[in-house]
Design an enzyme around this catalytic site. Structure first.
Site, PDB file in Angstrom:
ATOM      1  N   HIS A  77       0.960  -1.019  -0.379  1.00 45.75           N
ATOM      2  CA  HIS A  77       0.132   0.403   0.530  1.00 45.75           C
ATOM      3  C   HIS A  77       0.418   1.115  -0.340  1.00 45.75           C
ATOM      4  O   HIS A  77       1.885   1.456   0.555  1.00 45.75           O
ATOM      5  CB  HIS A  77      -1.213   0.077   1.469  1.00 45.75           C
TER       6      HIS A  77
ATOM      7  N   ASP B   3       6.044   2.359   6.394  1.00 38.19           N
ATOM      8  CA  ASP B   3       5.111   1.220   6.698  1.00 38.19           C
ATOM      9  C   ASP B   3       4.126   2.458   5.751  1.00 38.19           C
ATOM     10  O   ASP B   3       3.565   3.356   5.507  1.00 38.19           O
ATOM     11  CB  ASP B   3       4.291   1.780   7.831  1.00 38.19           C
TER      12      ASP B   3
ATOM     13  N   GLU C 220      -4.955   1.629   3.087  1.00 42.05           N
ATOM     14  CA  GLU C 220      -4.799   0.797   3.922  1.00 42.05           C
ATOM     15  C   GLU C 220      -5.513   0.904   4.901  1.00 42.05           C
ATOM     16  O   GLU C 220      -5.207   0.204   5.990  1.00 42.05           O
ATOM     17  CB  GLU C 220      -4.049  -0.407   2.881  1.00 42.05           C
ATOM     18  N   GLU C 221      -4.308   2.218   5.677  1.00 43.24           N
ATOM     19  CA  GLU C 221      -4.711   2.726   6.555  1.00 43.24           C
ATOM     20  C   GLU C 221      -5.899   2.996   7.144  1.00 43.24           C
ATOM     21  O   GLU C 221      -5.832   3.173   8.821  1.00 43.24           O
ATOM     22  CB  GLU C 221      -4.026   4.310   6.610  1.00 43.24           C
TER      23      GLU C 221
ATOM     24  N   ASP D 171       3.850  -6.115   3.685  1.00 43.57           N
ATOM     25  CA  ASP D 171       3.409  -4.832   5.116  1.00 43.57           C
ATOM     26  C   ASP D 171       4.881  -4.629   5.403  1.00 43.57           C
ATOM     27  O   ASP D 171       5.535  -4.524   5.241  1.00 43.57           O
ATOM     28  CB  ASP D 171       2.368  -5.064   5.197  1.00 43.57           C
TER      29      ASP D 171
ATOM     30  N   HIS E  74       4.133   3.461  12.811  1.00 35.49           N
ATOM     31  CA  HIS E  74       3.659   4.629  12.802  1.00 35.49           C
ATOM     32  C   HIS E  74       3.154   6.077  13.406  1.00 35.49           C
ATOM     33  O   HIS E  74       3.515   6.996  14.041  1.00 35.49           O
ATOM     34  CB  HIS E  74       1.934   4.057  13.841  1.00 35.49           C
TER      35      HIS E  74
END
Length: 346
Positions: free
Chosen positions: A65, A183, A217-218, A238, A318
């Site tokens: 993604h 990510d 995706e997030e 991922d 994140h």
């Protein structure tokens, strides 16, 4: 790794919070077209490349993604600063002090700024160090001469404008990669490198494979649609989550056993493990307790496929993330080995 790192550096430099991914989609279309592929873009923004293989009656899907965490303007405050709403799952303290860009929809300009706690100054606010960080007290200090709501709105800024965060991409002499949005732009860079290799070396894959770059995706949707009827395997590339009770590290590829959606397909997982052992690829098996992927989104949508998840080990996911070239290389080796292998046996 040079090619993968170059793709990664270009990808993280393109602002792409979920919902604001047109520029990174365009980048993928241009790069893939230059390689000699014919990429397509779905209505909701998936960029897809289909690579014909020796076996076509059963097919594979591999995803990464390209959307990231970000924010959106929630309100313009009376003092001219901006209140935010989050895009994706992160704690407010993880973006405190970060430089950012407001993408002004009304006129196509950008305004830079910094995300700060309202009570930042320790010379004024006794509770600056202890107050809980929340939507109500985190704000954007704009790099513009504004002191009230009217002056900020005169710049064209409005509720709904997207806000992207400075990635701060760095590669250290010791091989560590530090940046926001590893990510999942590490995985996207890996897929681009492998696609370039297969095209330039004239490699025919054993199985027709659909490479999907998803862009939502997030927020939990991911590549859960446009899955071809012939697809029987779905691999999400991922990231591997690191922390207490985790085996994942920054020097191996992480193969997910289970995440927040439940266990991944056992036969598929064991196939990946066998490839690691056969090719001497360093790996770890792990569980990511608060996690979902393109593959888990596809399963929730009813896809009739075996599903698996793997990725480079990412420290401080994140937040301001870090991995090592060793982990990126191990991940790329495993994805390559999988794509050049036979179908997973039932």
């Amino acid at each position: 790794m040079n090619q993968t790192v170059n793709f990664l550096k270009e990808l993280v430099a393109i602002p792409s919070p979920t919902g604001y991914t047109r520029d990174v989609q365009d980048y993928l279309i241009d790069v893939l077209t230059d390689m000699g592929y014919e990429p397509t873009r779905t209505a909701k923004g998936l960029v897809v490349v289909t690579v014909p293989g020796a076996i076509d009656e059963k097919q594979r899907v591999v995803t990464a993604h390209i959307d990231t965490l970000g924010a959106i303007v929630r309100a313009v405050k009376p003092d001219g600063r901006l209140k935010l709403d989050r895009i994706g799952g992160f704690a407010w303290n993880m973006i405190e002090g970060e430089n950012c860009t407001v993408h002004v929809a009304s006129n196509g300009t950008t305004v830079s700024g910094t995300i700060l706690l309202h009570q930042t100054s320790v010379h004024v606010y006794r509770e600056a160090g202890t107050v809980e960080r929340s939507q109500d007290n985190m704000e954007v200090r704009l790099d513009a001469k504004v002191t009230n709501e009217a002056e900020t709105r005169a710049l064209g800024i409005e509720v709904g404008d997207f806000v992207s965060f400075d990635p701060r991409f760095i590669i250290t002499p010791t091989g560590f990669i530090k940046s926001r949005f590893l990510d999942d732009k590490v995985s996207a860079a890996i897929l681009l490198t492998l696609l370039k290799k297969y095209k330039s070396e004239g490699i025919t894959l054993p199985v027709t494979t659909h490479f999907m770059f998803s862009c939502i995706e997030e927020t939990g949707t991911g590549a859960n649609s446009s899955i071809p009827e012939k697809a029987v395997e779905f691999l999400a590339v991922d990231m591997g989550a690191m922390g207490d009770d985790q085996q994942t590290n920054e020097y191996t590829v992480s193969v997910c056993v289970k995440d927040g959606s439940g266990p991944y397909n056992f036969d598929f997982r064991q196939h990946l493990v066998s490839l690691c052992k056969e090719k001497n690829i360093p790996f770890k098996l792990d569980i990511y307790p608060y996690y979902g992927s393109d593959a888990s989104a596809a399963m929730r949508a009813g896809a009739e496929v075996k599903h698996a998840l793997l990725g480079a080990g990412i420290e401080s996911s994140h937040s301001y993330e870090r991995t090592h070239l060793d982990s990126v290389e191990a991940t790329q080796q495993l994805v390559d080995a999988y794509l050049l292998s036979s179908l997973v046996e039932a």
